[in-house]
Design a protein around this motif. Structure first.
Motif, PDB file in Angstrom:
ATOM      1  N   GLU A  17      33.828 184.738  42.945  1.00 24.22           N
ATOM      2  CA  GLU A  17      32.659 184.242  43.650  1.00 24.22           C
ATOM      3  C   GLU A  17      33.041 182.982  44.425  1.00 24.22           C
ATOM      4  O   GLU A  17      34.056 182.354  44.169  1.00 24.22           O
ATOM      5  N   MET A  40      26.601 190.691  41.728  1.00 23.71           N
ATOM      6  CA  MET A  40      25.911 190.045  42.845  1.00 23.71           C
ATOM      7  C   MET A  40      25.046 191.043  43.605  1.00 23.71           C
ATOM      8  O   MET A  40      25.353 192.227  43.686  1.00 23.71           O
ATOM      9  N   LYS A  67      24.766 173.658  48.400  1.00 24.63           N
ATOM     10  CA  LYS A  67      24.036 174.684  47.646  1.00 24.63           C
ATOM     11  C   LYS A  67      23.325 174.015  46.465  1.00 24.63           C
ATOM     12  O   LYS A  67      23.921 173.244  45.734  1.00 24.63           O
ATOM     13  N   LEU A 117      21.641 175.433  43.499  1.00 27.69           N
ATOM     14  CA  LEU A 117      21.360 176.641  42.733  1.00 27.69           C
ATOM     15  C   LEU A 117      20.980 176.288  41.303  1.00 27.69           C
ATOM     16  O   LEU A 117      21.547 175.369  40.705  1.00 27.69           O
ATOM     17  N   LYS A 119      25.051 182.144  41.120  1.00 26.03           N
ATOM     18  CA  LYS A 119      26.306 182.024  41.868  1.00 26.03           C
ATOM     19  C   LYS A 119      26.100 182.622  43.243  1.00 26.03           C
ATOM     20  O   LYS A 119      25.288 183.525  43.436  1.00 26.03           O
ATOM     21  N   MET A 120      26.880 182.113  44.192  1.00 27.14           N
ATOM     22  CA  MET A 120      26.724 182.573  45.570  1.00 27.14           C
ATOM     23  C   MET A 120      28.088 182.707  46.247  1.00 27.14           C
ATOM     24  O   MET A 120      28.942 181.828  46.096  1.00 27.14           O
ATOM     25  N   HIS A 121      28.271 183.821  46.951  1.00 27.81           N
ATOM     26  CA  HIS A 121      29.461 183.993  47.778  1.00 27.81           C
ATOM     27  C   HIS A 121      29.013 183.895  49.228  1.00 27.81           C
ATOM     28  O   HIS A 121      28.236 184.722  49.706  1.00 27.81           O
ATOM     29  N   VAL A 122      29.486 182.849  49.925  1.00 18.67           N
ATOM     30  CA  VAL A 122      29.003 182.574  51.280  1.00 18.67           C
ATOM     31  C   VAL A 122      29.805 183.369  52.303  1.00 18.67           C
ATOM     32  O   VAL A 122      30.893 183.863  52.022  1.00 18.67           O
ATOM     33  N   MET A 148      26.546 188.254  52.557  1.00 20.37           N
ATOM     34  CA  MET A 148      26.816 187.329  51.482  1.00 20.37           C
ATOM     35  C   MET A 148      26.268 187.927  50.180  1.00 20.37           C
ATOM     36  O   MET A 148      25.496 188.890  50.194  1.00 20.37           O
ATOM     37  N   ILE A 196      24.716 187.084  46.113  1.00 17.56           N
ATOM     38  CA  ILE A 196      24.138 186.091  45.209  1.00 17.56           C
ATOM     39  C   ILE A 196      23.921 186.753  43.847  1.00 17.56           C
ATOM     40  O   ILE A 196      23.357 187.842  43.766  1.00 17.56           O
ATOM     41  N   ASP A 197      24.391 186.095  42.807  1.00 20.49           N
ATOM     42  CA  ASP A 197      24.132 186.537  41.445  1.00 20.49           C
ATOM     43  C   ASP A 197      22.899 185.801  40.944  1.00 20.49           C
ATOM     44  O   ASP A 197      22.939 184.611  40.645  1.00 20.49           O
ATOM     45  N   ALA A 253      17.234 180.836  45.260  1.00 22.34           N
ATOM     46  CA  ALA A 253      18.543 180.270  45.610  1.00 22.34           C
ATOM     47  C   ALA A 253      18.368 179.404  46.847  1.00 22.34           C
ATOM     48  O   ALA A 253      18.089 179.913  47.931  1.00 22.34           O
TER      49      ALA A 253
END
Length: 1053
Positions: A678, A899, A922, A924, A929-932, A949, A951-952, A960
């Motif tokens: 991530e 995600m 971010k 959060l 969790k975030m993958h940009v 993108m 986001i978990d 988020a």
């Protein structure tokens, strides 16, 4: 009904008594019309009984009557104890009226008011935000010095309240407490500083008002909040906008360099064209400094521009004064149209707007010249509006439009409003003075007005002609003779005095008329006005000095009359003139120069606008309207020569690396089961070498996917390889990557690249380059988390700086390759795709791929239905032209198996290129969790781009929040998923479904009864409704009346 009729009769009867001048007495019956004594007592007893009633309706009716009494100006203070008892009522309407009553009488009856303090303190903790706010409002309105500490404590608590409405009332209470006890200033400033950081638009206006009231000189409190206030301005309530704009105007004048020096600098540069190169370069450097407008200065001007279209006249006026005081002169013209629009409002608004336009039109005529006809006077305008419009028309007059204006003025002179007609004549005189070409025309027109029947018009014409003749006295002897004849008919003192002064100044040019005029004036001297008497004395003195043969006796006669006049000024003037012009033994040296003193050349009067001296006041303020510095007026400071440090407005970015630590540890524990990293974990890598290694790996992979040459042979060969993988292959690849990681730490960047190639060659099965880079990131993250805290802390700052540099240099690349989907289990034949980049057009290619899981029963299937509904992430108005929308494609996320996949479409609605679009800070909740997406170098005007993108959300609907940033700005946005998007569709048989269903406990069961039309009971319609809301799959059913759907949450993967 009876009580209402009684109060009405009481009111009307009282009115009659007042008109007739009668005096109400106690002999009047209680049911009579006046009811000031006995009826009052009975009525109040009735109200007390109603307030003590058990019924809320009776209490409410009593409180309404009491508040009505207060509104009529009647004394209801004796009901205070009965009202206070109801302050704890549970009925909000009763409580509100009780609060209104207490605010009115608390200061008068402080002892009784203190009895209710404890109730208010309890109400400050009430779960209802309206009650908390009302309690604070009333508490701050009880102006009793003894409760200042309690008020201070209440304000502090309210400033941290979860409700923005309560925080808003806390800001209002700050001003009240400061006026009650100014010694609390320092503590109140701390609360103001805290509230200034509040991001709620409801609070912004109120706290700035408190700032202006308590500590307007503490500009340092605004620095960090300046950009936030600029961005929130559009959404703040209207009166808050007015306060914020006025405050930001003062702020801008202290923090930015003047934008008005541009023209002067250019002229200087052109004049010194032949200077040496070195001197020219120095001058160029100096000249460039004022032109570089601070981005924050531009931000304020840009963000206030939309408010020119506000429906509130005060907001438009505030923006207009901001543009006038701080914007470049070339940009200030846009306010003219908005101000002219306000002239359609009521007369009070027109008056203020016209006053400000009058001030502006003196300095910059060009702004309002296109709207000249908007300032023509209407017959329905009140006199004050007419006079202001005349003032503006005079300021806008020039050679091009003067003929049109003079025709307009001719109509105005005939107006029945004599005050307006007189003002028009003065306006004609000013135009004649300012524009030489029409001086004679105006003078002739004014002479024609001397024959007007209206005495006021004639008198005003005489005064104006007198001023014009001072400019060219030699050429107009005939006019002076004509005006001398008017003395018999004109009775207005100012006009008579003006004619006498003109004849006295030009007595040598009219030698026959002047003595005769003096003779007539000597006859009526005793009955003249004091102003006329003074001019008669002056005329006699001037004729005595120039024509003493004819006027010597007349002058002595007038001096004798003046010697015994009742007015002190006239007696004093008489003694002065006698000593000066009649020589005797006592007369001093001045008598020799008497002729020079009396007949000296007088300078022509300067006809100026009365608004000329108002420009030093800030437009739109009370001081500008009154032309006097009002109490509380804050002056605009001069522009600084050198701009203060702009970095004070930079807001520190809070590092969230420590918050991501638990996620990194969880990653380490489950590293054998996960294959993708991530974004938070990527940012957690501890040292620069590991970071550069992962960067180089991902960059080379992405360049290979884009079809560019220059990548390594291993990368290109891996891109064309099969996606099929076994668990053992993945685990071995992971171990190899860990080995490569250790090698890279021991050696360096070049060695790390060699180690990477060796590891890639040692893989047991083919895999994509993106897989290797992601596993590498994953392993490096888990390795970095296991390192000591001291090492990670010492390298965080360097790592963050290097990342920012690399993000700025990284070219725009496609997001991710289809071959990265290593947790898909396709058919045995390898899949070779010519365009590997994931884009919306290729999303359909994923539908045949299923997630491989450890269970033989449950397998993730393709989505049955993909909704096309998009959600607004960033509106183009809030994003300064950058618009963003997102939707859920219901596809397995390529960035992580837990995600949710999200596609964001970015649009550039401006006419300029938007650069460096990326995800910033971010915010959060714990666990998310975030993958940009990769930074976008630039987005062309009217251009659009779609990015992906992940986001978990941790199987929750938590929001988020993060920042979507460009090169110049950052915008706070947030994504909250619908529950149905947190699911994945599962393919299974009916038998397996029943088996899994039987394993569920009762806590997972939910039932509901839905009533629908018959046409909506078909299986296809029901199933379509379900899949539209939730991402579920269909299970084959052996019964027509039972429909089964199944899903898998992300945490179960």
């Amino acid at each position: 009904m009876s009580s209402n009729s009684f109060s009405y009769n009481e009111q009307s009867g009282g009115g009659e008594a007042t008109e007739l001048g009668q005096e109400a007495t106690s002999t009047i019956s209680p049911s009579g019309a006046f009811g000031l004594f006995s009826s009052d007592l009975k009525k109040n007893e009735d109200l007390k009984q109603m307030l003590e009633s058990n019924k809320d309706s009776a209490k409410l009716d009593a409180m309404k009557r009491i508040v009505g009494m207060i509104a009529k100006g009647k004394n209801a203070s004796e009901l205070f104890p009965a009202v206070v008892k109801n302050v704890a009522s549970k009925n909000i309407e009763i409580k509100k009226l009780v609060y209104v009553y207490l605010v009115r009488y608390a200061e008068e009856q402080q002892d009784l008011a203190l009895l209710s303090i404890s109730t208010f303190q309890r109400a400050l903790k009430d779960p209802n935000q309206l009650i908390r706010a009302s309690a604070l409002r009333v508490l701050s309105s009880i102006r009793v010095p003894i409760i200042v500490p309690i008020m201070m404590l209440a304000i502090k608590e309210a400033s941290a309240d979860l409700s923005p409405y309560v925080r808003k009332n806390a800001a209002h209470a700050i001003q009240k407490l400061y006026s009650l006890d100014p010694e609390q200033k320092e503590m109140l400033i701390e609360v103001i500083e805290k509230l200034l950081k509040d991001k709620s638009t409801l609070v912004a206006g109120s706290v700035v008002m408190a700032f202006e009231e308590v500590c307007p000189d503490r500009i340092d409190l605004i620095h960090k909040n300046y950009r936030k206030l600029c961005n929130l301005l559009v959404d703040v309530e209207e009166w808050g906008q007015v306060v914020i704009i006025h405050m930001l105007t003062r702020y801008a004048r202290t923090q930015f360099v003047s934008p008005w020096k541009e023209g002067d600098e250019l002229e200087d540069n052109e004049k010194n064209f032949y200077e040496s190169d070195d001197d020219q370069k120095e001058k160029t450097d100096k000249r460039k400094k004022p032109y570089t407008m601070d981005p924050d200065h531009r931000l304020l001007i840009r963000n206030t521009k939309p408010l020119l279209q506000s429906r509130n006249a005060a907001v438009v006026m505030a923006v207009a004064q901001l543009y006038w005081h701080i914007s470049p002169k070339s940009e200030a013209g846009i306010i003219s149209k908005s101000l002219v629009r306000l002239l359609r409002s009521n007369r009070e608004v027109q008056y203020i707007v016209l006053q400000n336009i009058a001030t502006m039109s003196i300095q910059r005529k060009g702004m309002f010249e296109p709207y000249l006809k908007s300032f023509y006077v209407r017959s329905t305008d009140p006199t004050m509006i007419k006079t202001l419009k005349l003032e503006i028309l005079t300021n806008l007059a020039n050679e091009a439009n003067i003929s049109t204006l003079l025709r307009e003025f001719q109509t105005y002179v005939k107006s029945q409003d004599k005050q307006f007609a007189a003002a028009t004549i003065q306006t004609i005189g000013r135009c004649a003075t300012n524009i030489v070409e029409v001086t004679d025309t105006c003078l002739n027109g004014l002479v024609c007005l001397l024959s007007n029947r209206d005495e006021i018009v004639v008198a005003e014409s005489v005064v104006v002609i007198k001023k014009l003749l001072q400019m060219q006295p030699v050429q107009h002897g005939e006019i002076i003779k004509h005006m001398a004849k008017l003395l018999d008919s004109i009775t207005v003192p100012v006009a008579r005095a003006s004619i006498l002064w003109l004849i006295g100044e030009n007595c040598e040019r009219v030698p026959k008329i002047a003595p005769d005029v003096l003779r007539k004036m000597a006859k009526s001297f005793t009955s003249e006005d004091d102003l006329v008497k003074l001019q008669i004395l002056n005329l006699g003195a001037k004729l005595y000095l120039t024509n003493s043969k004819q006027t010597k006796l007349l002058t002595q006669y007038i001096l004798n009359l003046g010697k015994y006049d009742q007015n002190y000024d006239i007696r004093d003037r008489t003694r002065f003139i006698r000593q000066l012009i009649v020589p005797n033994e006592k007369s001093g040296a001045l008598s020799k120069y008497a002729k020079k003193i009396f007949l000296a050349q007088k300078p022509a009067p300067l006809l100026e606008s009365p608004f000329k001296d108002r420009d030093h006041f800030q437009l739109g303020t009370l001081s500008h309207t009154l032309n006097i510095k009002a109490t509380g007026y804050l002056e605009l400071s001069n522009w600084p020569e050198v701009a203060p440090d702009p970095s004070v407005r930079n807001v520190e970015v809070i590092e969230l690396a420590k918050e991501w630590t638990p996620a990194g540890k969880a990653k380490q524990e489950n590293s054998a089961k996960k294959f993708y990293s991530e974004s938070e974990e990527e940012e957690d890598s501890s040292d620069s070498s590991s970071d550069s290694e992962s960067e180089s790996g991902s960059e080379s992979g992405e360049q290979g996917e884009s079809g560019e040459e220059g990548d390594s042979n291993e990368d290109s060969s891996e891109d064309s390889s099969s996606e099929q993988d076994s668990e053992s292959g993945r685990e071995s690849g992971l171990e190899n990557k860990r080995t490569a990681k250790r090698n890279s730490k021991a050696k360096g960047k070049s060695d790390s690249e060699d180690g990477e190639k060796e590891n890639e060659k040692s893989k047991t099965s083919d895999s994509s380059n993106a897989e290797s880079s992601s596993v590498e990131d994953s392993s490096s993250d888990s390795e970095s988390e296991s390192e000591s805290e001291s090492e990670s802390e010492s390298r965080k700052v360097t790592q963050e700086k290097e990342k920012k540099t690399k993000q700025g240099r990284t070219p725009l690349t496609k997001d991710v390759s289809l071959l990265d989907l290593d947790d898909f289990n396709p058919v045995s034949t390898p899949v070779a795709l010519p365009i590997p980049a994931l884009s919306p057009s290729l999303m359909a290619d994923l539908e045949g791929l299923n997630l491989s899981t450890s269970s033989s029963v449950i397998s993730v299937s393709t989505p049955v239905f993909v909704p096309t509904k998009t959600h607004v992430l960033l509106h183009r108005m809030s994003g300064k032209g950058l618009a963003a929308h997102y939707f859920f494609p219901r596809q397995p996320c390529i960035f992580g198996d837990k995600m949710v996949s999200i596609q964001i479409t970015l649009n550039n609605t401006t006419d300029q290129k938007i650069e460096n679009i990326h995800i910033g800070e971010k915010k959060l909740p714990i666990g998310l969790k975030m993958h940009v997406f990769n930074p976008i170098d630039s987005l062309e005007p009217e251009g659009s781009i779609t990015v992906s993108m992940g986001i978990d959300f941790c199987d929750s609907t938590q929001t988020a929040s993060f920042q979507l940033c460009t090169k110049d700005d950052c915008f706070s946005v947030n994504i909250q998923p619908p529950v149905g998007e947190l699911l994945l569709p599962v393919a299974m048989s009916e038998k397996d479904f029943k088996k899994e269903q039987g394993m569920l406990t009762g806590m997972n069961e939910t039932s509901a009864v839905i009533i629908a039309a018959p046409q909506n009971f078909t299986p296809s319609v029901i199933f379509q409704k379900v899949v539209n809301i939730a991402n579920v799959g269909a299970v084959p059913s052996g019964q027509d009346n039972i429909h089964r759907c199944e899903e898998l949450n992300f945490e179960a993967l």
